[in-house]
Design a protein around this motif. Structure first.
Motif, PDB file in Angstrom:
ATOM      1  N   LYS A 182       0.834  -1.214   0.000  1.00  0.00           N
ATOM      2  CA  LYS A 182       0.000   0.000   0.000  1.00  0.00           C
ATOM      3  C   LYS A 182       0.865   1.259   0.000  1.00  0.00           C
ATOM      4  O   LYS A 182       0.483   2.292  -0.540  1.00  0.00           O
ATOM      5  CB  LYS A 182      -0.901   0.003   1.244  1.00  0.00           C
ATOM      6  CG  LYS A 182      -2.109  -0.908   1.090  1.00  0.00           C
ATOM      7  CD  LYS A 182      -2.984  -0.865   2.340  1.00  0.00           C
ATOM      8  CE  LYS A 182      -4.182  -1.800   2.188  1.00  0.00           C
ATOM      9  NZ  LYS A 182      -4.754  -2.174   3.481  1.00  0.00           N
TER      10      LYS A 182
ATOM     11  N   LYS B 149       2.434   4.991  -6.397  1.00  0.00           N
ATOM     12  CA  LYS B 149       1.501   4.499  -7.415  1.00  0.00           C
ATOM     13  C   LYS B 149       1.293   5.536  -8.525  1.00  0.00           C
ATOM     14  O   LYS B 149       1.518   6.718  -8.313  1.00  0.00           O
ATOM     15  CB  LYS B 149       0.121   4.229  -6.786  1.00  0.00           C
ATOM     16  CG  LYS B 149       0.119   3.407  -5.516  1.00  0.00           C
ATOM     17  CD  LYS B 149       0.014   1.935  -5.819  1.00  0.00           C
ATOM     18  CE  LYS B 149      -0.318   1.079  -4.610  1.00  0.00           C
ATOM     19  NZ  LYS B 149       0.425   1.298  -3.405  1.00  0.00           N
ATOM     20  N   THR B 150       0.825   5.043  -9.649  1.00  0.00           N
ATOM     21  CA  THR B 150       0.411   5.952 -10.736  1.00  0.00           C
ATOM     22  C   THR B 150      -0.997   6.443 -10.408  1.00  0.00           C
ATOM     23  O   THR B 150      -1.653   5.879  -9.530  1.00  0.00           O
ATOM     24  CB  THR B 150       0.371   5.206 -12.080  1.00  0.00           C
ATOM     25  OG1 THR B 150      -0.599   4.150 -11.956  1.00  0.00           O
ATOM     26  CG2 THR B 150       1.705   4.609 -12.451  1.00  0.00           C
TER      27      THR B 150
ATOM     28  N   THR C 128      -3.676   5.848 -11.755  1.00  0.00           N
ATOM     29  CA  THR C 128      -4.680   4.787 -11.921  1.00  0.00           C
ATOM     30  C   THR C 128      -4.566   3.740 -10.814  1.00  0.00           C
ATOM     31  O   THR C 128      -5.322   2.769 -10.801  1.00  0.00           O
ATOM     32  CB  THR C 128      -4.500   4.082 -13.281  1.00  0.00           C
ATOM     33  OG1 THR C 128      -3.158   3.568 -13.345  1.00  0.00           O
ATOM     34  CG2 THR C 128      -4.739   5.037 -14.424  1.00  0.00           C
ATOM     35  N   GLY C 129      -3.579   3.914  -9.908  1.00  0.00           N
ATOM     36  CA  GLY C 129      -3.470   2.985  -8.789  1.00  0.00           C
ATOM     37  C   GLY C 129      -2.506   1.845  -9.025  1.00  0.00           C
ATOM     38  O   GLY C 129      -2.309   0.992  -8.162  1.00  0.00           O
ATOM     39  N   GLU C 130      -1.855   1.816 -10.197  1.00  0.00           N
ATOM     40  CA  GLU C 130      -0.865   0.762 -10.425  1.00  0.00           C
ATOM     41  C   GLU C 130       0.464   1.172  -9.788  1.00  0.00           C
ATOM     42  O   GLU C 130       0.745   2.355  -9.635  1.00  0.00           O
ATOM     43  CB  GLU C 130      -0.655   0.562 -11.934  1.00  0.00           C
ATOM     44  CG  GLU C 130      -1.832  -0.097 -12.622  1.00  0.00           C
ATOM     45  CD  GLU C 130      -1.685  -0.052 -14.143  1.00  0.00           C
ATOM     46  OE1 GLU C 130      -0.551   0.142 -14.616  1.00  0.00           O
ATOM     47  OE2 GLU C 130      -2.704  -0.187 -14.828  1.00  0.00           O
ATOM     48  N   ILE C 131       1.268   0.167  -9.470  1.00  0.00           N
ATOM     49  CA  ILE C 131       2.569   0.486  -8.876  1.00  0.00           C
ATOM     50  C   ILE C 131       3.455   1.110  -9.955  1.00  0.00           C
ATOM     51  O   ILE C 131       3.508   0.645 -11.091  1.00  0.00           O
ATOM     52  CB  ILE C 131       3.202  -0.781  -8.279  1.00  0.00           C
ATOM     53  CG1 ILE C 131       2.399  -1.158  -7.036  1.00  0.00           C
ATOM     54  CG2 ILE C 131       4.664  -0.545  -7.910  1.00  0.00           C
ATOM     55  CD1 ILE C 131       2.687  -2.500  -6.495  1.00  0.00           C
ATOM     56  N   LEU C 132       4.126   2.166  -9.542  1.00  0.00           N
ATOM     57  CA  LEU C 132       4.975   2.927 -10.462  1.00  0.00           C
ATOM     58  C   LEU C 132       6.027   2.020 -11.105  1.00  0.00           C
ATOM     59  O   LEU C 132       6.571   1.140 -10.443  1.00  0.00           O
ATOM     60  CB  LEU C 132       5.683   3.993  -9.622  1.00  0.00           C
ATOM     61  CG  LEU C 132       6.026   5.313 -10.269  1.00  0.00           C
ATOM     62  CD1 LEU C 132       4.766   5.981 -10.791  1.00  0.00           C
ATOM     63  CD2 LEU C 132       6.682   6.221  -9.241  1.00  0.00           C
TER      64      LEU C 132
ATOM     65  N   TRP D 280       3.769  -8.375  -8.333  1.00  0.00           N
ATOM     66  CA  TRP D 280       3.873  -8.257  -6.871  1.00  0.00           C
ATOM     67  C   TRP D 280       2.984  -9.297  -6.194  1.00  0.00           C
ATOM     68  O   TRP D 280       1.818  -9.462  -6.561  1.00  0.00           O
ATOM     69  CB  TRP D 280       3.479  -6.845  -6.424  1.00  0.00           C
ATOM     70  CG  TRP D 280       4.446  -5.818  -6.928  1.00  0.00           C
ATOM     71  CD1 TRP D 280       4.450  -5.251  -8.172  1.00  0.00           C
ATOM     72  CD2 TRP D 280       5.571  -5.270  -6.244  1.00  0.00           C
ATOM     73  NE1 TRP D 280       5.516  -4.368  -8.296  1.00  0.00           N
ATOM     74  CE2 TRP D 280       6.217  -4.361  -7.120  1.00  0.00           C
ATOM     75  CE3 TRP D 280       6.107  -5.455  -4.959  1.00  0.00           C
ATOM     76  CZ2 TRP D 280       7.352  -3.646  -6.766  1.00  0.00           C
ATOM     77  CZ3 TRP D 280       7.239  -4.725  -4.603  1.00  0.00           C
ATOM     78  CH2 TRP D 280       7.855  -3.836  -5.496  1.00  0.00           C
TER      79      TRP D 280
END
Length: 1599
Positions: free
Chosen positions: A489, A493-494, A496-500, A510
């Protein structure tokens, strides 16, 4: 000292207490030094011993080893005395004093890494310097630049009298010496110059440090008193030794306005000697000059005095010619210590014991404890406050690990596919606060037989070294990352909620490993636990010196064997408790706290870094609460606990049997261990439990001190000579205590290992017993390879040592540990540094950690943060240079910081005998951090090199530490030798360097001769024959025609003006009349009006209404010098000349008569004047040269018509043609094109005043397109305006229909070397709107001949050659290929005009030179100027510059000297006549060149290098002042970039020009004065700088 022979430790307790009390008083300033000495002597008098006591010495193998302090004598504690230099004393007294002081002062000072010897040494070194009285000039900083530190008001000190005012002294700069003791309040410590005369006694603070207070003659390096400096500066003006400054005649110009400023009232026409030393009185009668007390000139004097101190080592006689290697080759010093011992024999550790119940693999041990001891605690984790968060039992650890292993192998993909197979690599991403999740993941991976790769949690895209971690993951082929839910958490993040996607990282999947997401295995599923083999078990990351991150693979058998070796060495028993403060993901934290702990069913208490920051004592409390037997710490943790120990009285460390110090190999670990013991011995800590060790990722544990048995003697210490260490040799330090290093052993070699010491560079040759080398290990318990990097692996993991003859000593491979050290008595291992921290400077090795320790010993408490110092080296000019960067405390004052920096310089110079190149202080918390809070060295170095460090204080010392510069060139006496004898047209076997334009030809038609003999007649004739032909069109900023002039209109306007001159002004023929007009047609009319009346026009640029103070004095000066009888101008300008504002800068009552020509009555003169001879003067051309010289030349009528005819032929100008002119019409060829050429040739000139481009940058180009212009003329400043204003708008221009394909020639009018980069950028930028790359060319003129070259319409394109810059400095031309190192592109300056001949001449012998040789350009042509216009009538310069002859060859022709260096080269191109084309290349003005180190430099070359150094440098200018090179750079970025530029500028000038910059000045954009032709006025800049008028952002005085 009084107590020389007293053993303080043997004194009665009450005497010791009194001494400690006395020391305390002195350190806190409650007693003077003198009082202190007196009281101390009195106290010690009864205990005097006259023969010094014997010290305990243990000499084995040529090594002096000192026993550490035993329990009865308290070991040294960190000093917290204030920053005075302690009086010399016996070290035991000093230790005693320090230990007592520590108990009193408690944890107030954070004196980390301090061995008493080192501190004492540093203070002694500084005291020595203090006596030498060295004053460094403190940098000047604008107050707004850093609000962080207040700086005194920016006013020059009153240096005319030796004022006793302390504040004026304080305002200047810090003297570099420790602050004086309390009684010396006579003078502030930072007064920057001594008031005593050289050689006399002094009353300043130095005397108080002498033992008997006697006055002491000052050494020669001392500075003269202030008054003497003033005196020296005053004399330097008149003496012949150094050229005095050309002094400015006014304040600096306002931003943005381009003005011509003579830098003083020197007028060409005086003899050179006169012009330089006797300042001419300006109109207001004041002698304008640099105020002698100007702060800048005094500081530079100070800098010069500092630089006069001898350098180490002196330059040897070496340099002969630059075609050989440039660098001075250091000669080996015969006194260098060399190793003398025998060859080392490999050292063997004790055999690895055979244990019956040893598990076959580490997982098997976990399985066993999970099954049999399930309730036994394995791991306790703490929360952020230091309270227990959870305890993981062996049962839980086992069951969760099995669940994870099952999930990884079976539950990640869809039903059928298996995502992970045994042997795959998986990243482990867990924060330091969650050891439990990490343990489960690590063991889960081992059970699933996948290979864990633990890495740090990425916090942002900008993490230090983040892309290098990506390289590690890529090279290991990692596609999956395990992490916890909380950690996932927290990842960036980007939207859109994706991991950078982190820079350089492979795409990762992940997986969250929290228990609730794991699947319980089916009953029949059991993890496969094979016997340990050589397959990789896990991969540990390692960041190397150059910041690359590699993975060290550890095999299953190595992991198991390492656990066994550690168990044996540390005597681990089942069920013990261990407190771990280290990072559990790697190194000792992993090996002891995760692996060996499970092997032995140890209970580990993990103390995260965050807890340590909040509560530094937490680990000590955990040892006390859990009665822990082992603690795993770093020096930092010892230090923090010691600082905070007063908060906790009842803790007990009696349970500890082993305190493992992970970084015990550091030079400062000795003092940390001693100090910790000193504080915690009373809490039950036993001296024998402290166990330093040495480790590296490749070799794993190299050595560890075994836990001692109570009462046995403690291991020994070595006191080594720093000088010996720098040459890689072990020498006992006997003489100079200042340069000693105390090192403690790190115990014996690990069980089952074999160790050698080999030379760190070259083949792995075994060292001698007294030689420092790299430790290499052969053991089953080490790393096996760098994963997936076979090349580097071979050099590190498969090393076979060789003997002195290069023969391998055996078959077995060793692993390089990266540690430097030696084997001491009793096979004890001593480590003195790491290969990574090694700085090789001039062939000597210095350890970064040692330099840090020295810097920290200079009382940095007030100035910098202890743990935040980075030391690294950068390669500049063929050697490594040492750079130190530290974080400055926010409350440190400017002066404290500078004081500290200058003292660090001295301490390092004295102790390590190495010069620092740069010392920078940055604001707190700005250096890139490693995950656990250390400094990321390689990123810091990269920031430094890229100019992104943003220091708030910086001190560069290139003069001190760059000792490999070649010897300055001695110029050979010049004579005409047989080699230069001429034969026909050859000199020294080469064709004579001469070139000529085509013939002007004769004009047959007598009518034409009459018509064109004088311009007045030409205009009159045109007005009669073609009255309505429009000659001039003037445009405004909107491109609208504001006025035009046909032949007859111009003629009539000229008549009106002529009538006004004769009637109103009653001007006589031959008198000079000043024309003061903005660019336009009025100016042209006034010019012809003067000619009609028989006066001599003098065209002068009008003053700038917004900047009268700077521009009006120049106007006044030209009016005075030309003895003008009258001024013709407009109404507006007439009002300006008589305004109050004008009265502030000049005397307006003494103007000559002013006639405004706006509304003259329609009158005609009685007749139009015709000169009796064409040799009469037509007009005077005044211009301010770039060196600040105001020069007026006389142009005759014959020269005018010859020049106009020459330009007409070259450019094919006829009455049907149109040209566009966008340049200033005040002097040179610009004036000729604006005012004269159209009347002569009849073509139409469209006039575009350059200032209109400031409001509409596309005006000129739109006009070219609109009128379909084929030929246009501009200046460099116009080009720059177009590039800056339209750089991003070419599409917009296209949309507007701008099309430049019509332009056939666009000529830049200049008197300088063509600016190739600028013309190229211009061509490239406007190629999109149709500009041909062949169209842009340049012209060249000079004062003696206004137009020598002009590209014109026919003839070959201008060619470009590349010359070698090194040869150019030697006045030679060596042509090289494009792209060759040190090459300089030069473009031909246009075609030589018809009727012009040029020849290249040696300026000293005045003999002609051969083709492609550099010399002065001499010119012969009918349009040469007739001579200088001067009020003195000095004829010598006249003859020298205008009517000079060659010393041999052709002694008849009269030549004019242009004062420019250049060369002629015959090219392969053909002229229209079919002959090969001779190209003239202009290199630069002779007046502007800088003579430095016997070589000739052109400022523009240095400036080009400087401008490339950093994106924030907008423009730069260089000049010299008393042999110092001064670089002024305009900063276009934010002011925090200002100090970044100082090292970059110094580096680039040193690298590319082999010069050391003396002063770097950072200013705002627009400060460097530029004249109307776009040329920098460097002398004016110099005068403004010396008069302290620039308001610089920062001035750095390089030491």
């Amino acid at each position: 000292m009084a107590d020389r022979g007293v053993d303080v430790s043997a004194l009665p307790k009450e005497v010791r207490d009194q001494l400690a009390e006395l020391d305390l008083e002195l350190s806190e300033g409650d007693i003077t030094q003198k009082g202190y000495e007196k009281k101390r002597t009195k106290l010690l008098a009864p205990y005097f011993i006259h023969s010094p006591g014997k010290t305990h010495q243990l000499c084995i193998q040529d090594l002096q080893v000192e026993p550490p302090p035993q329990n009865d004598v308290q070991p040294p504690a960190p000093s917290s005395s204030s920053n005075h230099a302690p009086p010399p004393s016996s070290s035991s007294r000093y230790r005693e004093r320090r230990s007592r002081r520590t108990h009193r002062g408690g944890g107030t000072r954070d004196d980390r890494y301090r061995s008493d010897i080192h501190t004492e040494a540093v203070q002694a070194a500084l005291a020595k310097h203090k006596e030498e009285k060295m004053a460094l000039p403190m940098p000047t900083k604008r107050r707004s630049t850093y609000v962080q530190s207040p700086i005194q008001a920016r006013t020059p000190p009153d240096s005319s009298s030796g004022s006793e005012d302390e504040t004026s002294a304080r305002r200047q700069s810090a003297v570099v010496a420790p602050p004086p003791s309390a009684n010396s309040n006579l003078q502030s410590p930072d007064s920057w110059i001594n008031r005593s005369v050289q050689g006399s006694s002094t009353s300043s603070s130095a005397s108080s440090t002498l033992s008997h207070g006697e006055a002491k003659p000052q050494p020669q390096s001392q500075l003269p008193p202030t008054a003497a400096v003033t005196d020296m500066l005053a004399h330097s003006r008149i003496g012949n030794n150094a050229p005095p400054p050309d002094v400015t005649a006014g304040a600096p110009p306002s931003r943005g306005s381009r003005v011509d400023l003579p830098s003083n009232a020197v007028v060409r026409g005086m003899s050179r000697g006169q012009s330089r030393s006797s300042m001419m009185e300006t109109a207001d009668g004041n002698r304008r000059g640099v105020p002698v007390s100007s702060r800048v000139s005094t500081k530079i004097q100070q800098l010069l005095n500092t630089l006069k101190r001898p350098k180490r080592p002196p330059l040897s006689e070496f340099f002969t010619d630059d075609s050989e290697e440039i660098v001075e080759v250091p000669q080996p010093d015969p006194n260098t210590p060399k190793p003398e011992g025998r060859q080392i024999i490999p050292v063997k550790g004790e055999p690895l014991g055979v244990v019956s119940n040893w598990p076959p693999a580490l997982q098997a041990a976990l399985a066993r404890w999970g099954a049999t001891q399930g309730k036994s605690p394995a791991l306790t984790a703490l929360d952020i406050t230091g309270r227990v968060l959870y305890t993981l039992t062996y049962g839980k650890l086992w069951s969760r690990s099995v669940k994870l292993a099952y999930t990884l192998l079976n539950k990640l993909g869809t039903k059928n596919e298996q995502i992970l197979k045994p042997g795959d690599r998986v990243a482990l991403v867990y924060p330091n606060s969650d050891p439990g999740m990490f343990w489960v993941s690590f063991y889960g991976c081992l059970l699933a037989e996948v290979i864990p790769v633990p890495i740090e949690v990425p916090l942002s895209r900008k993490d230090a070294g983040i892309s290098q971690v990506g390289f590690l993951l890529g090279s290991c082929g990692v596609g999956l990352a395990l992490t916890s839910e909380i950690c996932l958490k927290g990842l960036p993040k980007t939207p859109t909620g994706e991991i950078l996607q982190f820079k350089g990282w492979p795409r990762l999947k992940w997986v969250v490993t929290d228990s609730k997401y794991l699947t319980k295995p089916s009953k029949d599923w059991q993890p496969h636990i094979p016997t340990a083999n050589t397959d990789p078990a896990y991969i540990e990351y390692k960041a190397s010196k150059d910041s690359t991150v590699v993975g060290v693979a550890v095999s299953k058998v190595a992991m198991l064997t390492h656990c066994q070796a550690l168990t044996q060495a540390c005597n681990y028993c089942e069920g013990e408790t261990l407190v771990n403060v280290l990072d559990f993901k790697k190194d000792m934290g992993l090996w002891h706290g995760v692996l060996t702990a499970v092997m032995n069913r140890i209970h580990t208490i993990s103390v995260p870094y965050a807890v340590m920051k909040a509560c530094p004592l937490s680990w000590v409390q955990r040892v006390h609460i859990h009665k822990a037997r082992i603690a795993l710490v770093k020096c930092r943790d010892l230090h923090w606990a010691m600082m905070a120990h007063r908060d906790q009285r009842d803790t007990s460390l009696a349970s500890l049997r082993m305190l493992i110090v992970a970084d015990g190999a550091n030079p400062w670990s000795v003092s940390s261990c001693d100090a910790f013991l000193n504080v915690f011995q009373s809490h039950g800590l036993k001296p024998e439990v402290i166990c330093p060790c040495a480790t590296s990722p490749e070799a794993m544990t190299v050595a560890i001190r075994r836990p001692g048995v109570l009462g046995t003697p403690l291991p020994a210490r070595a006191i080594l000579s720093m000088g010996g260490l720098s040459h890689g040799v072990i020498r006992v330090n006997t003489e100079d205590k200042n340069s000693a290093l105390t090192v403690q052993d790190v115990g014996h070699v690990m069980p089952g290992a074999l160790m050698c010491i080999v030379k760190p560079d070259g083949p792995p040759q075994l060292c001698k017993t007294d030689e420092i080398g790299e430790i290499i290990i052969n053991s089953r318990a080490g790393g096996t390879m760098y994963y997936n990097l076979p090349g580097v692996t071979k050099n590190t993991f498969e090393v076979i040592p060789v003997n002195a003859n290069g023969v391998p000593i055996g078959e077995i491979p060793f692993v390089r540990s990266g540690l430097l050290g030696f084997v001491g008595p009793g096979s004890l291992i001593f480590v003195v540094g790491k290969i990574e921290g090694l700085l090789m400077v001039s062939g000597r090795r210095h350890n970064a950690d040692d330099l840090v320790a020295t810097a920290l010993a200079v009382e940095p408490v007030k100035t910098v943060y202890r743990g935040r110092i980075a030391v690294f080296s950068v390669t500049v000019f063929y050697d490594e240079r040492v750079v130190i960067v530290a974080e400055q405390r926010p409350d440190a004052s400017e002066e404290d910081s500078f004081q500290w920096m200058s003292r660090v310089l001295q301490a390092i110079d004295s102790i390590h005998q190495v010069g620092l190149y740069c010392l920078a202080l940055v604001p707190a918390n700005t250096l890139p951090k490693t995950p656990l809070g250390g400094i990321h060295i390689s990123d810091t170095k990269q920031f430094f090199l890229d100019g992104n460090l943003h220091p708030c204080n910086i001190l560069m010392c290139p003069h001190t530490c760059v000792t490999n510069l070649p010897k300055p060139r001695q110029k050979q006496p010049v004579g005409v030798g047989p080699a230069s004898v001429m034969v026909g047209n050859l000199v020294a076997g080469k064709r004579i360097a001469q070139a000529a334009g085509r013939d002007l030809g004769m004009i047959e038609d007598q009518d034409l001769v009459r018509k064109h003999q004088y311009l007045t007649e030409a205009l009159h004739w045109r007005a009669q024959t073609d009255p309505d032909h429009v000659l001039y069109v003037l445009l405004n900023a909107k491109g609208v025609t504001v006025s035009t002039a046909s032949c007859v209109q111009l003629h009539k306007r000229a008549e009106k003006i002529a009538a006004a001159l004769t009637e109103k002004g009653s001007i006589n023929t031959g008198e000079n009349v000043v024309l003061l007009y903005p660019p336009g047609i009025d100016l042209i009319a006034a010019f012809y009006g003067c000619l009609y009346a028989g006066c001599v026009p003098v065209n002068v640029r009008p003053p700038h209404p917004q900047n009268l103070a700077a521009t009006l004095p120049t106007v006044r000066m030209i009016i005075d010098v030309s003895k003008a009888a009258c001024i013709l101008t407009t109404q507006n300008l007439m009002r300006t000349l008589r305004s109050k504002e004008a009265a502030a800068s000049v005397n307006i009552k003494t103007w000559p008569m002013i006639i405004d020509t706006d509304d003259l009555p329609r009158r005609r003169p009685p007749q139009i004047y015709k000169p009796p001879t064409a040799e009469m003067i037509a007009y005077l051309d005044f211009s301010v040269s770039t060196t600040g010289m105001l020069t007026g030349v006389k142009i005759s009528h014959a020269a005018v018509s010859a020049l106009c005819r020459s330009v007409k032929l070259q450019c094919e100008l006829y009455s049907s043609r149109q040209i566009a002119i966008c340049l200033d019409p005040y002097c040179g060829l610009g004036f000729v094109l604006w005012c004269l050429a159209s009347v002569y040739s009849g073509h139409q000139s469209i006039l575009i005043p350059p200032f209109e481009l400031e409001s509409c940058s596309s005006l000129w180009l739109s006009t070219l397109s609109q009128y379909r212009i084929r030929d246009t003329f501009c200046s460099y400043s116009v080009m720059e305006l177009c590039i800056k204003g339209l750089g991003t708008q070419t599409d917009l221009l296209k949309a507007r229909g701008v099309n430049l394909s019509c332009v056939r020639s666009c000529v830049v009018i200049a008197e300088e070397r063509p600016r190739l980069a600028l013309t190229h950028s211009f061509s490239k930028l406007f190629k999109d709107v149709g500009l041909s790359s062949r169209a842009v060319s340049t012209a060249f003129g000079s004062r003696v001949n206004l137009a020598i070259c002009l590209q014109g319409t026919t003839g070959p394109d201008p060619c470009t050659v590349y010359v070698d810059m090194k040869s150019l400095r030697h006045d030679r031309v060596r042509l090289v290929e494009r792209g060759a190192p040190q090459s300089l592109p030069l473009m031909e300056s246009g075609k030589i005009l018809p009727g012009v001949r040029v020849i290249i001449v040696n300026p000293e012998t005045r003999g002609p030179l051969g083709d492609s040789h550099l010399g002065e350009i001499w010119v012969n042509s009918p349009h040469n100027a007739s001579g200088y216009y001067t009020i003195y009538g000095e004829e010598s310069l006249q003859a020298d510059h205008f009517n000079t002859k060659l010393s041999f060859g052709d002694p008849q022709t009269l030549w004019a000297r242009t004062g420019y260096l250049g060369f002629v080269k015959r090219t392969e191109l053909l002229e229209a006549s079919g002959d090969r084309h001779d190209a003239l290349f202009v290199v630069g003005s002779l007046d502007e060149t800088l003579e430095l180190r016997g070589l000739r430099y052109h400022p523009t070359d240095i400036e080009t290098s400087v401008s490339r150094a950093h994106r924030s440098i907008a423009e730069s200018a260089v000049f010299t002042w008393t042999n110092l090179l001064v670089v002024v750079s305009e900063l276009c970025g934010s002011e925090q970039d200002a100090l970044d530029l100082v090292p970059l500028i110094t580096n680039v000038v040193l690298e590319e020009h082999h010069l050391i910059v003396g002063v770097v000045v950072i200013v705002d954009p627009g400060v460097i004065p530029i004249n109307s032709r776009g040329e920098k006025q460097r002398m004016h800049l110099r005068d403004s700088f010396l008069a302290d008028q620039l308001d610089p952002i920062y001035v750095a005085y390089n030491m």
